[in-house]
Design a protein around this motif. Sequence first.
Motif, short mmCIF file in Angstrom:
data_model
loop_
_atom_site.label_atom_id
_atom_site.label_comp_id
_atom_site.label_asym_id
_atom_site.label_seq_id
_atom_site.Cartn_x
_atom_site.Cartn_y
_atom_site.Cartn_z
N ILE A 11 -48.39 -32.15 -20.40
CA ILE A 11 -47.66 -32.82 -21.46
C ILE A 11 -47.62 -34.31 -21.22
CG2 ILE A 11 -46.24 -30.97 -22.39
CD1 ILE A 11 -44.29 -31.47 -20.15
N CYS A 13 -48.13 -36.15 -18.28
CA CYS A 13 -47.72 -36.78 -17.04
C CYS A 13 -48.94 -37.42 -16.38
CB CYS A 13 -47.09 -35.76 -16.09
SG CYS A 13 -48.20 -34.40 -15.70
N TYR A 42 -46.68 -27.26 -26.22
CA TYR A 42 -45.93 -26.40 -25.28
C TYR A 42 -46.25 -24.93 -25.44
CZ TYR A 42 -43.02 -30.45 -24.64
OH TYR A 42 -42.59 -31.70 -24.37
N LYS A 43 -46.25 -24.50 -26.71
CA LYS A 43 -46.43 -23.07 -26.93
C LYS A 43 -47.79 -22.61 -26.40
CE LYS A 43 -43.35 -23.20 -30.83
NZ LYS A 43 -43.01 -22.85 -32.19
N MET A 46 -47.67 -22.64 -22.59
CA MET A 46 -46.94 -21.53 -22.02
C MET A 46 -47.66 -20.20 -22.19
SD MET A 46 -44.74 -23.08 -20.46
CE MET A 46 -44.08 -21.61 -19.67
N LYS A 49 -49.06 -18.86 -19.22
CA LYS A 49 -48.12 -18.42 -18.18
C LYS A 49 -48.15 -19.26 -16.92
CE LYS A 49 -49.02 -13.70 -19.66
NZ LYS A 49 -47.92 -12.90 -20.12
N ILE A 50 -48.22 -20.58 -17.06
CA ILE A 50 -48.18 -21.40 -15.85
C ILE A 50 -46.77 -21.92 -15.64
CG2 ILE A 50 -50.59 -22.06 -16.08
CD1 ILE A 50 -49.54 -24.86 -16.95
N LEU A 51 -46.45 -22.27 -14.41
CA LEU A 51 -45.11 -22.77 -14.09
C LEU A 51 -45.10 -24.24 -13.71
CD1 LEU A 51 -43.26 -20.00 -12.07
CD2 LEU A 51 -42.88 -20.76 -14.39
N SER A 52 -46.27 -24.77 -13.38
CA SER A 52 -46.28 -26.20 -13.10
C SER A 52 -47.52 -26.82 -13.71
CB SER A 52 -46.20 -26.48 -11.60
OG SER A 52 -47.06 -25.62 -10.90
N THR A 53 -47.38 -28.07 -14.10
CA THR A 53 -48.50 -28.77 -14.70
C THR A 53 -49.01 -29.80 -13.69
OG1 THR A 53 -46.96 -30.31 -15.73
CG2 THR A 53 -47.77 -28.50 -17.09
N THR A 65 -53.08 -24.72 -10.75
CA THR A 65 -51.90 -25.33 -11.37
C THR A 65 -51.21 -26.24 -10.37
OG1 THR A 65 -50.37 -23.60 -10.66
CG2 THR A 65 -51.37 -23.34 -12.84
N LYS A 67 -51.54 -29.27 -9.27
CA LYS A 67 -52.06 -30.38 -8.48
C LYS A 67 -53.40 -30.87 -8.98
CE LYS A 67 -54.43 -28.27 -4.60
NZ LYS A 67 -54.45 -28.25 -3.15
N CYS B 97 -42.48 -33.88 -14.52
CA CYS B 97 -43.35 -33.55 -15.64
C CYS B 97 -43.54 -32.04 -15.74
CB CYS B 97 -44.69 -34.25 -15.50
SG CYS B 97 -45.44 -34.08 -13.89
N SER B 98 -43.18 -31.31 -14.68
CA SER B 98 -43.27 -29.86 -14.73
C SER B 98 -41.97 -29.22 -15.19
CB SER B 98 -43.64 -29.29 -13.36
OG SER B 98 -45.00 -29.46 -13.11
N TRP B 173 -37.91 -19.56 -30.09
CA TRP B 173 -39.29 -19.16 -29.77
C TRP B 173 -39.50 -18.97 -28.28
CZ3 TRP B 173 -42.40 -22.10 -26.64
CH2 TRP B 173 -42.07 -23.45 -26.47
N ILE B 179 -43.45 -14.73 -22.97
CA ILE B 179 -43.98 -15.22 -21.70
C ILE B 179 -43.28 -14.45 -20.61
CG2 ILE B 179 -44.55 -17.29 -20.41
CD1 ILE B 179 -43.00 -18.75 -22.79
#
Lengths: 86, 327
Positions: A11, A13, A42-43, A46, A49-53, A65, A67, B97-98, B173, B179
């Motif tokens: 997003i 960074c 975002y949608k 998501m 199914k990742i938790l960090s960008t 993911t 790094k 950012c995460s 949503w 998810i």
Amino acid sequence: MENNSIKILGIGCASCVTLEKLCKEVVAENSINSSVEKVNDYKTIMSYKILSTPGLVINEKVVLTGKVPAKEDLLKLINDSINLPQ
Amino acid sequence: MLGLWVLLYFNLSVIYSTFENSRISASLPKPLFEALLFFLYEVPKVFLLLLLIVFVAGVVRSFFPPEKTRALLSGKSLFFGNVSAASLGIVTPFCSCSAIPLFLGFVSSGVPLGVTFSFLIAAPMVNEVALVLLLELFGWQTALLYLTTGLSIAIFAGYIIGKLKLESWVEPWVYESGINSENYSPKQTTFQERIAAGEDAVKDIFKKIWLYIILGIAIGAGIHGFVPENLLAGFMGKDAWWSVPLAVLLGIPMYSNAAGMIPIVQSLLAKGASLGTVLAFMMSVIALSLPEIIILKNVLKIKLIAVFVGVVGFGIMIVGYLFNFIL
């Protein structure tokens, strides 16, 4: 026509921008037959199914993911995950 | 490597005394000499300490990828869950950012909303770099106070948000998107990979913060040598009751990481601002930031963001007053 797709999930960074640039470089320098695309929604992000960008998706599969890899590691990741032209 | 570190760290005083007794130093005016001495001694010391702590933190973090933290927190009860979340916030790698993917990933897979907030508050606020710098520059009491109050804010703010049952203020949503958490299956991480993770952390963090640290110590050195006036004592001192809320309000639109705050904290303190006010300012800048709020607006209703900012801001104010009162 490209055989492969590389997507960078992020997003906006700093690391996401760096990863996008790095991917474009690696693809250009090694004449890899792939599109490189940044995903900002975002949608969509998501749905992987990742938790960090940043997230790196090659041919719809999440390969990394959270790094920015070293350039040679990125090349290896891409080479391991892409389809070679028929 | 570790041997080299120990050797360097415990011989720092040699550099110090060599400079102290050297001929150049005799020709300098005293304040400048004192400042230089402080700078020359503190820079290598802080860098060495950070090197060790960041490396250790990197290795520890390789045991707690976000996926594992999520699995540990999902379905946890209130309060106990908040305590775990705040503690895991210290050891789980986090970058602002995460924040969104983490938030979504946690909430949609059954981590309670309040517990998720405890994590999101603690993760940026309480981190090893801030603690090392506070320890070195202001002493262990300050570092410990920062650690305990930072954790308390994260725990109680999350607890209150959980108690208020505000799930309906999350954009619908998020829950609908399906998810769901996949079962977490830890992949074997080798010892070498953990060491590599530690080295990566050192490279990553040093690239980002070396300038702030040098700047911070330079300011500290300046203060050390040239004793300043009580410039800010009037309006950021203990006696000005409104200084704490003002510091919190001023901190919200600003954003910086903990390391970047240290030079500012030092100069404020030196000019006569009181510790409680300054720490409140620091926490507010780090924990409440406008950019983060704007990002969160995509997934939270504005009412929930207001509650979040209100509860955390209130907690920070209590900490500010507490410090001003007891110190």
